[in-house]
Design an enzyme around this catalytic site. Structure first.
Site, PDB file in Angstrom:
ATOM      1  N   ARG A   7       0.847  -1.025   0.011  1.00 12.21           N
ATOM      2  CA  ARG A   7       0.383  -0.233  -0.162  1.00 12.21           C
ATOM      3  C   ARG A   7       0.915   1.671   0.350  1.00 12.21           C
ATOM      4  NH1 ARG A   7      -1.140   2.269   5.406  1.00 12.21           N
ATOM      5  NH2 ARG A   7      -2.121   2.530   4.373  1.00 12.21           N
ATOM      6  N   LEU A 391      -9.876   3.989   9.418  1.00 12.95           N
ATOM      7  CA  LEU A 391     -10.521   4.761   7.973  1.00 12.95           C
ATOM      8  C   LEU A 391      -9.329   5.385   7.499  1.00 12.95           C
ATOM      9  CD1 LEU A 391     -14.187   5.578   9.608  1.00 12.95           C
ATOM     10  CD2 LEU A 391     -13.741   3.752   7.759  1.00 12.95           C
ATOM     11  N   GLU A 392      -9.164   5.149   6.522  1.00 11.90           N
ATOM     12  CA  GLU A 392      -7.718   5.936   5.774  1.00 11.90           C
ATOM     13  C   GLU A 392      -8.219   6.482   4.541  1.00 11.90           C
ATOM     14  OE1 GLU A 392      -5.318   3.065   4.799  1.00 11.90           O
ATOM     15  OE2 GLU A 392      -5.025   2.333   6.526  1.00 11.90           O
ATOM     16  N   HIS A 393      -9.424   7.019   4.060  1.00 12.56           N
ATOM     17  CA  HIS A 393     -10.117   8.190   3.492  1.00 12.56           C
ATOM     18  C   HIS A 393     -10.758   9.335   4.284  1.00 12.56           C
ATOM     19  CE1 HIS A 393      -9.330   5.231   0.344  1.00 12.56           C
ATOM     20  NE2 HIS A 393      -9.871   4.386   1.364  1.00 12.56           N
TER      21      HIS A 393
END
Length: 566
Positions: A7, A391-393
């Protein structure tokens, strides 16, 4: 966390070259709309997919979530040299003023108009976790009868969403979308899977409907855009009646014939307490080349096992869990039995929400409640001890906090709550992640920040440190410790092997040295904190599967060291 082999995260330095974004609205008259003005954009709410729109490389698509209104919105995911430019040619009247607007969400979003015959216009916004309106205006030339309105994202940034485009001004002869009529009553309503706190419903699609309202015992329970819904937050062993209606801009249909369903009685009860010093590992509910494991195969050193990942639904905030056949379970019951066995062995098994490709939108009271209800339903159905927020957004701290507090109220004080923010998310107490962690500090178990795929970062002493060193781990952990988190709520998140992440892998000896530096004041690098934190919670890795691929070398080395901290 990554559902694939590696990633990465790209950042744009300096000023972005001005480009044009999504969503449009044109307003006629010299700043004041006249009675005859209309929205000359067609399929402006993407209720008919991407009809009337042309997207570069065919990269844009219509989605049912997230949407601002109706049942559809545009989604564009920039990739490589494509910024997902979607455009429409609209018919306009010469020498006229139009207001161009659109609602956008997600990554960088641009909106503009070209071929105006005068001055072309554009506007843009950076990342937005909730719907935001972009607005500009232009005047057509003396011979201009058509204008191209367009939207796009930006290279290397997250997906962007567009809804409710408007190009408002005089009708140039092309007209506008016809007004809708009230849809007919839905048929075929049926109850499906039932748990102790939820009932799954489905029904037949209604032509012309842009959404549906689900009623429980005559009261509105939720609004959805698809032909299915799961009503959560129900009382165990209780009978409920459900109805559904169809809606669009013209109004709401009559309610359907009611169906009854009775909730189950399952209640897994509280799980084991998390030890003072704990090792956390993410278990992959998918096959990406790492060792495929069942939960029973996870190394015994792990105290908290985060099942990765829950999936979002078309209802904002709502999550479900879908067991991937690739992991080899013969049945869901077999998977649940493994959870129960791990809990009986003193381990906590939680469900992780998010990851690199996962996104759950929690930006309203309704979505916060949907998250809490659905997460609690998963805890009851599978026996999960709690949730992990990965949560990465982008997150909204106000509503995520509400969601977690509602969940805690349902699950009780034994709930395990962990977080796995990226390094950039915890650089200071003003970030949304840090604000959320502090806001739920009284119910928070541990924040296992991801010390990888980030490049160089600032430490608590104001100096820049490169990832992969003892200093990087300790100086960044220091920010959280000095920023208000208790030492028991701080863990070091690192990859289990060189294949576990794109960058940032460190030898287990580096992790052990960083733990010693923070907890004991020994084995530090050039950065030595002014105090020690003996209650430091421990360490985390992505993932138990990559650890197993490397012969469990990471957990065999780091696990005993964590458990022997003071």
């Amino acid at each position: 966390m990554d559902r694939t082999t590696t990633r990465s995260r790209r950042w744009i330095g300096g000023a972005l070259a001005l480009a044009v974004g999504s969503g449009l609205v044109l307003v006629g008259g010299a700043g004041t709309a006249q009675a005859a003005d209309v929205n000359v954009a067609k399929n402006a709410g993407f209720e008919s997919g991407t009809a009337n729109w042309t997207c570069s490389a065919g990269s844009g698509s219509a989605v049912s979530s997230p949407v601002r209104t109706g049942a559809g919105a545009l989604k564009g995911t920039p990739a490589g040299q494509d910024n997902v430019r979607c455009s429409q040619v609209v018919t306009v009247k010469p020498n006229s003023t139009y207001t161009l607007s659109a609602w956008v969400q997600g990554g960088y979003a641009y909106l503009g108009a070209t071929g105006t015959g005068t001055t072309d216009v554009s506007t843009w916004t950076p990342d937005s976790s909730s719907w935001k309106q972009l607005t500009t205006s232009f005047t057509t030339g003396a011979n201009t009868t058509s204008v191209t309105v367009h939207t796009h994202g930006w290279y290397g940034q997250a997906a962007y969403f567009v809804d409710d485009v408007s190009v408002f001004g005089p009708d140039g002869g092309g007209g506008t979308d016809p007004d809708p009529v009230v849809p007919s009553t839905p048929a075929g309503l049926a109850a499906g899977t039932v748990t102790s706190s939820s009932v799954a419903l489905s029904w037949n699609a209604v032509s012309g409907a842009t959404g549906y309202k689900v009623y429980r015992d005559g009261a509105l329970a939720q609004t959805v855009s698809s032909t299915s819904a799961t009503v959560t937050g129900l009382v165990a062993n209780t009978t409920y009646q459900f109805q559904v209606s169809a809606t669009n801009a013209a109004g709401e249909s009559a309610k359907s014939t009611a169906v009854s369903a009775r909730t189950g009685t399952t209640n897994p009860g509280p799980g084991p307490s998390v030890p003072k010093h704990a090792l956390t590992g993410y278990w992959q509910n998918f096959n990406n080349g790492a060792t495929v494991q069942k939960l029973r195969d996870v190394q015994a050193q792990y105290d908290i096992i985060a099942v990765s990942f829950a999936d979002s639904t078309t209802t904002p905030g709502q999550i479900v869990f879908n067991l991937d056949p690739a992991v080899g379970y013969a049945s869901v019951a077999d998977f649940k039995a493994d959870i129960a066995a791990k809990k009986a062995a003193g381990k906590s098994v939680i469900v992780s929400v998010g990851g690199e490709k996962g996104n759950v939108t929690i930006n309203s009271d309704a979505s916060a409640t949907a998250f809490a209800n659905s997460a609690y339903a998963l805890m009851q159905e599978y026996g999960f001890n709690g949730v992990d927020i990965d949560l990465e957004h982008g997150i909204n701290s106000t509503y995520l906090t509400k969601a977690l507090r509602q969940l805690s109220a349902k699950a009780g004080s034994s709930m395990v709550l962990t977080m796995a923010p990226q390094t950039i998310d915890m650089q200071n107490t003003g970030t949304e992640y840090f604000k959320t962690a502090l806001a739920v500090k009284d119910i928070l178990t541990v924040v296992n920040m991801q010390y990888y795929n980030s490049g160089s970062m600032l430490g608590c002493d104001g100096k820049v440190y490169s990832q992969g060193s003892v200093d990087f781990l300790t100086a960044l952990a220091c920010i959280q410790l000095q920023g208000g988190l208790d030492a028991s709520q701080v863990g070091l998140g690192v990859p289990a092997s060189t294949r576990g992440a794109g960058s940032g892998y460190v030898d287990p000896s580096i992790v052990k040295n960083a733990l010693d530096c923070l907890a004991r004041g020994t084995n530090c690098g050039s950065f030595k904190p002014s105090q020690t934190w003996p209650n430091l919670r421990g360490a985390m890795t992505w993932s138990t599967n990559w650890d197993a691929t490397a012969g469990n070398a990471w957990s065999n080395a780091v696990g005993p060291h964590v458990h022997n901290l003071p």
